[in-house]
Design a protein around this motif. Structure first.
Motif, PDB file in Angstrom:
ATOM      1  N   UNK A   1     -37.327  71.252  34.990  1.00  0.00           N
ATOM      2  CA  UNK A   1     -36.385  72.371  35.038  1.00  0.00           C
ATOM      3  C   UNK A   1     -36.879  73.515  35.912  1.00  0.00           C
ATOM      4  N   UNK A   2     -37.583  73.189  36.975  1.00  0.00           N
ATOM      5  CA  UNK A   2     -38.142  74.242  37.827  1.00  0.00           C
ATOM      6  C   UNK A   2     -37.265  74.550  39.035  1.00  0.00           C
ATOM      7  N   UNK A   3     -36.375  73.631  39.397  1.00  0.00           N
ATOM      8  CA  UNK A   3     -35.550  73.802  40.599  1.00  0.00           C
ATOM      9  C   UNK A   3     -34.148  74.256  40.201  1.00  0.00           C
TER      10      UNK A   3
ATOM     11  N   UNK B   1     -34.558  78.186  47.135  1.00  0.00           N
ATOM     12  CA  UNK B   1     -35.860  78.864  47.262  1.00  0.00           C
ATOM     13  C   UNK B   1     -36.922  78.251  46.353  1.00  0.00           C
ATOM     14  N   UNK B   2     -36.488  77.632  45.255  1.00  0.00           N
ATOM     15  CA  UNK B   2     -37.439  77.001  44.326  1.00  0.00           C
ATOM     16  C   UNK B   2     -38.100  75.756  44.918  1.00  0.00           C
TER      17      UNK B   2
ATOM     18  N   UNK C   1     -29.302  66.604  37.800  1.00  0.00           N
ATOM     19  CA  UNK C   1     -28.861  67.192  39.061  1.00  0.00           C
ATOM     20  C   UNK C   1     -29.278  68.656  39.064  1.00  0.00           C
ATOM     21  N   UNK C   2     -30.161  69.013  39.987  1.00  0.00           N
ATOM     22  CA  UNK C   2     -30.649  70.386  40.074  1.00  0.00           C
ATOM     23  C   UNK C   2     -29.824  71.219  41.052  1.00  0.00           C
ATOM     24  N   UNK C   3     -29.451  70.606  42.182  1.00  0.00           N
ATOM     25  CA  UNK C   3     -28.702  71.325  43.214  1.00  0.00           C
ATOM     26  C   UNK C   3     -27.653  70.420  43.837  1.00  0.00           C
TER      27      UNK C   3
ATOM     28  N   UNK D   1     -37.434  56.546  36.414  1.00  0.00           N
ATOM     29  CA  UNK D   1     -38.640  56.256  35.618  1.00  0.00           C
ATOM     30  C   UNK D   1     -39.648  57.402  35.639  1.00  0.00           C
ATOM     31  N   UNK D   2     -39.231  58.546  36.219  1.00  0.00           N
ATOM     32  CA  UNK D   2     -40.079  59.731  36.271  1.00  0.00           C
ATOM     33  C   UNK D   2     -41.331  59.522  37.125  1.00  0.00           C
ATOM     34  N   UNK D   3     -41.231  58.603  38.110  1.00  0.00           N
ATOM     35  CA  UNK D   3     -42.367  58.363  39.008  1.00  0.00           C
ATOM     36  C   UNK D   3     -42.465  59.454  40.073  1.00  0.00           C
ATOM     37  N   UNK D   4     -41.351  60.134  40.342  1.00  0.00           N
ATOM     38  CA  UNK D   4     -41.367  61.286  41.249  1.00  0.00           C
ATOM     39  C   UNK D   4     -40.637  62.430  40.562  1.00  0.00           C
ATOM     40  N   UNK D   5     -41.000  63.664  40.949  1.00  0.00           N
ATOM     41  CA  UNK D   5     -40.421  64.835  40.283  1.00  0.00           C
ATOM     42  C   UNK D   5     -39.124  65.300  40.929  1.00  0.00           C
TER      43      UNK D   5
END
Length: 339
Positions: free
Chosen positions: A137-139, A143-144, A220-222, A195-199
């Motif tokens: 939940x960082x993006x 700008x993030x 979906x972040x953006x 599978x959470x292998x990449x962030x």
């Protein structure tokens, strides 16, 4: 003698006048055995309209039209081909084996240049379909992404240039401020995100749905379409419809008729997601109805024509041209490109 000559002249003149009147009257009568000459300006229907479309979002809007054509509910006889990759479409269009094709917007420009103007674009059918996904939940804004590693697909093609454009417009240097790692296949990146292998990863629909469903923690972040629209005067577009120039010249009414029937199909897909997803699976545009159902709202399926189409495509192609001239066929298309 003079009176005789005068009488003869008057008689002859009267005879000629009567003959002329009779001839004129007769010429005005219609012969029931005559047939009305054919209207050479009338347009005959083409025997069939050959259409090729890519699987995925570019072809989703076609699903109802394909079904209606199968059931003989269309005004024209269509022959559809579903292709899985752009390189299956290009040679067929160049050879003139199809009348209408649904392709990525940059490929339309490439084909215009390769065929020396033998194709025209008649509509935008897909806006942006790219999304930034995250396991976490960082993006929450562009700008993030600064100082982050972004996994993506589409190196050397439209997705890469869209990402770079959005980053640059947000004062993020793609070469220094982020690290972009490209994978060859959408399915590979979708699996790694699932599978959470990449962030963090950028994918198009319907792979976004694959990566974010079935117990996945990815979200979906953006929405890259929204991010593009924030920094551009024209909306992001990725898919369009092209037509053979000679076909459009010979059958302009058929082109308009197709666009009307396609618009009805697009409206049906967007407004009847459940039913449309089954048709999308049935026609082979997307493998599974469940994936199509979740993907449709994010695919920005549409039909845009006229000046809005022209202005949006010009803006898009200009961005791509500045990023890599080869991506649009080496040069920007002339106004002859636009229907």
């Amino acid at each position: 003698m003079k009176n005789a000559k005068k009488f003869l002249s008057l008689t002859l003149a009267l005879f000629m006048l009567v003959s002329l009147f009779t001839l004129t009257a007769c010429s005005g009568k219609k012969n029931n055995n005559e047939t009305t000459p054919p209207d050479t300006t009338a347009e005959t229907k083409p025997e069939k309209i050959r259409i090729i479309t890519l699987a995925g979002p570019t072809g989703m809007g076609m699903a109802k039209l394909i079904e209606d054509n199968t059931n003989k509910k269309t005004n024209y006889n269509y022959e559809f081909t579903i292709a899985s990759a752009p390189d299956q479409v290009s040679p067929e269009v160049i050879k003139g084996n199809f009348d209408i094709a649904c392709v990525p917007v940059n490929l339309a420009s490439v084909l215009f240049n390769k065929t020396e103007g033998k194709i025209k674009v008649i509509g935008v059918n897909t806006l942006g379909v790219l999304y930034m996904l995250e396991n976490g939940n960082t993006i929450n804004s562009i700008s993030d992404l600064k100082n982050k590693t972004i996994y993506a697909t589409g190196q050397g093609s439209t997705p890469e240039y869209i990402l770079r454009y959005v980053l640059e417009k947000n004062n993020i240097d793609p070469e220094k401020d982020v690290k972009i790692e490209f994978l060859a296949e959408h399915s590979e990146l979708a699996s790694k995100l699932k599978t959470n292998a990449v962030a963090i990863g950028m994918l198009p629909e319907p792979q976004v749905t694959v990566a974010t469903t079935g117990g996945s923690s990815a979200r979906i972040a953006l929405d890259l379409t929204e991010e593009w629209n924030k920094v551009s005067d024209y909306t992001l577009i990725q898919g369009c419809i092209i037509v053979r120039k000679e076909f459009a010249k010979q059958y302009p009414k058929a082109v308009e008729g197709f666009l009307n029937e396609y618009k009805n199909s697009v409206d049906y897909v967007n407004n009847n997601v459940e039913e449309a997803s089954n048709l999308i699976e049935k026609t082979g545009i997307v493998a599974k109805a469940a994936i199509a159902k979740n993907a449709i709202p994010n695919c920005n399926i549409c039909l845009i024509t006229g000046d809005e189409m022209k202005n949006s495509i010009k803006q898009m192609l200009d961005v791509l041209y500045k990023a890599n001239k080869a991506s649009v066929g080496g040069k920007l298309p002339t106004d002859e490109f636009y229907y």
